[in-house]
Design an enzyme around this catalytic site. Structure first.
Site, PDB file in Angstrom:
ATOM      1  N   GLY A   1       0.807  -1.217   0.000  1.00 53.46           N
ATOM      2  CA  GLY A   1       0.000   0.000   0.000  1.00 53.46           C
ATOM      3  C   GLY A   1       0.835   1.258   0.000  1.00 53.46           C
ATOM      4  O   GLY A   1       0.478   2.246   0.641  1.00 53.46           O
ATOM      5  N   ALA A   2       1.932   1.255  -0.744  1.00 54.90           N
ATOM      6  CA  ALA A   2       2.896   2.363  -0.669  1.00 54.90           C
ATOM      7  C   ALA A   2       2.714   3.396  -1.777  1.00 54.90           C
ATOM      8  O   ALA A   2       3.593   4.215  -1.991  1.00 54.90           O
ATOM      9  CB  ALA A   2       4.313   1.812  -0.704  1.00 54.90           C
TER      10      ALA A   2
ATOM     11  N   GLY B   1       0.070   8.208   0.916  1.00 56.90           N
ATOM     12  CA  GLY B   1      -0.016   8.282   2.366  1.00 56.90           C
ATOM     13  C   GLY B   1       1.263   7.894   3.079  1.00 56.90           C
ATOM     14  O   GLY B   1       2.373   8.160   2.610  1.00 56.90           O
TER      15      GLY B   1
ATOM     16  N   GLY C   1       2.669   5.041   3.561  1.00 56.50           N
ATOM     17  CA  GLY C   1       3.523   4.099   2.859  1.00 56.50           C
ATOM     18  C   GLY C   1       4.421   4.773   1.843  1.00 56.50           C
ATOM     19  O   GLY C   1       5.600   4.417   1.702  1.00 56.50           O
TER      20      GLY C   1
ATOM     21  N   SER D   1      -3.012   0.291  15.003  1.00 54.50           N
ATOM     22  CA  SER D   1      -3.683   1.531  15.402  1.00 54.50           C
ATOM     23  C   SER D   1      -3.922   1.507  16.899  1.00 54.50           C
ATOM     24  O   SER D   1      -4.090   0.436  17.502  1.00 54.50           O
ATOM     25  CB  SER D   1      -5.026   1.638  14.665  1.00 54.50           C
ATOM     26  OG  SER D   1      -5.874   2.595  15.260  1.00 54.50           O
TER      27      SER D   1
ATOM     28  N   TYR E   1     -12.887  -2.680  11.930  1.00 54.12           N
ATOM     29  CA  TYR E   1     -11.571  -2.048  11.894  1.00 54.12           C
ATOM     30  C   TYR E   1     -10.819  -2.292  13.199  1.00 54.12           C
ATOM     31  O   TYR E   1      -9.655  -2.719  13.190  1.00 54.12           O
ATOM     32  CB  TYR E   1     -11.709  -0.551  11.656  1.00 54.12           C
ATOM     33  CG  TYR E   1     -10.386   0.185  11.640  1.00 54.12           C
ATOM     34  CD1 TYR E   1      -9.549   0.115  10.529  1.00 54.12           C
ATOM     35  CD2 TYR E   1      -9.959   0.929  12.734  1.00 54.12           C
ATOM     36  CE1 TYR E   1      -8.328   0.770  10.504  1.00 54.12           C
ATOM     37  CE2 TYR E   1      -8.740   1.590  12.723  1.00 54.12           C
ATOM     38  CZ  TYR E   1      -7.927   1.509  11.601  1.00 54.12           C
ATOM     39  OH  TYR E   1      -6.709   2.154  11.597  1.00 54.12           O
TER      40      TYR E   1
END
Length: 286
Positions: free
Chosen positions: A21-22, A25, A27, A138, A164
């Site tokens: 997911g880079a 954001g 990443g 998180s 989540y």
């Protein structure tokens, strides 16, 4: 005491880092800084075109490879194509508080993206990893509740934020059990956790929780949030360390070694969760 910043990264020449997911954001920021420090950075992303555009012109060595962690076929293809050493794997890809949806494999999208896809990816790549796995979690893992009989939200009424929180607690328990297994085999590889606090990115843009991003005094900007990932990936930390912001309840601040929530230290639950997840995703070795 001076704050730790990306300028404090060690020389990473000769090292290989994979970040999921880079393409944007946290990443993307982490990828930029790893490459600046000399690493070869492999971006595992769904949209390869956007990722190539994002790193175009940045100094350093980048590779962009297709990877959708919510698609187990994509995960297996990425792992099967890997050869050679992989120093650091950063499981960064994630979604937050999204509507109920199913993947191509019939699994819950949010749980698979945040937890069970990275679980499979890590296990398939583990034989190549030489240094560590960084799991991005998180602070909301502290509110998470896991139902081992319904990890995939098939019988319970789906709740976006509940899914989540549960997925991020599952990540913390995954790190715990992974480190136990690594230690038991005498492996030098470490499993560590990174929380960016509340970082102002597009992750929660569609969610009611996004309102907190308006209170900048309570949050980190994306650059500062990414420091937890960089610190966890490069500093000499004990296995299963939890890195997060050092003030305001872990919501903002500079990276420091903190403490995961009590539920994330339940060794018995971590073992049962591992087995349940393996049943869910299928074979976890090649």
């Amino acid at each position: 005491m001076t704050s730790w910043t990306a300028k404090d990264l060690p020389d990473l020449t000769g090292r290989t880092v994979v970040i999921t997911g880079a393409g944007r954001g946290l990443g993307l920021i982490a990828a930029r800084e790893f490459a600046r420090a000399g690493a070869r950075v492999v971006l595992g992303v769904r949209d390869t075109g956007k990722a190539r555009d994002a790193v175009a012109g940045l100094p350093g060595t980048f590779e962009v490879r297709p990877l959708d962690v919510a698609d187990l076929t994509s995960v297996r293809a990425f792992a099967d194509a890997w050869s050679g050493d992989l120093d650091i794997l950063i499981n960064n890809a994630g979604v937050m508080d999204i509507p109920a949806a199913r993947t191509a494999d019939g699994l819950d999208v949010q749980t698979t993206t945040n937890y069970s896809g990275p679980f499979l990816l890590t296990n398939l790549l583990l034989e190549h990893i030489t240094d560590r796995v960084v799991h991005v979690t998180s602070q909301l893992h502290r509110q998470g509740k896991i139902d081992l009989n319904d990890l995939d939200w098939r019988t319970r009424k789906y709740n976006g934020m509940g899914a989540y929180e549960a997925s991020k607690l599952a990540v913390v328990l995954f790190s715990l059990e992974l480190q136990r297994r690594l230690t038991a085999t005498g492996s030098p590889v470490r499993s560590v956790l990174a929380s960016p606090g509340i970082a102002r990115t597009s992750l929660a843009a569609h969610s009611r929780s996004n309102v907190i991003n308006r209170f900048t005094f309570l949050t980190n900007d994306a650059e500062r949030g990414a420091l937890s990932l960089l610190y966890a990936a490069t500093q000499d930390l004990p296995g299963n360390s939890y890195v997060g912001p050092d003030c305001l309840g872990g919501l903002r601040g500079d990276p420091a070694v903190r403490q995961q929530g009590k539920a994330g230290l339940d060794e018995a639950m971590a073992g049962r969760l591992w087995d349940a997840t393996a049943d869910l995703v299928g074979a976890v070795t090649r």
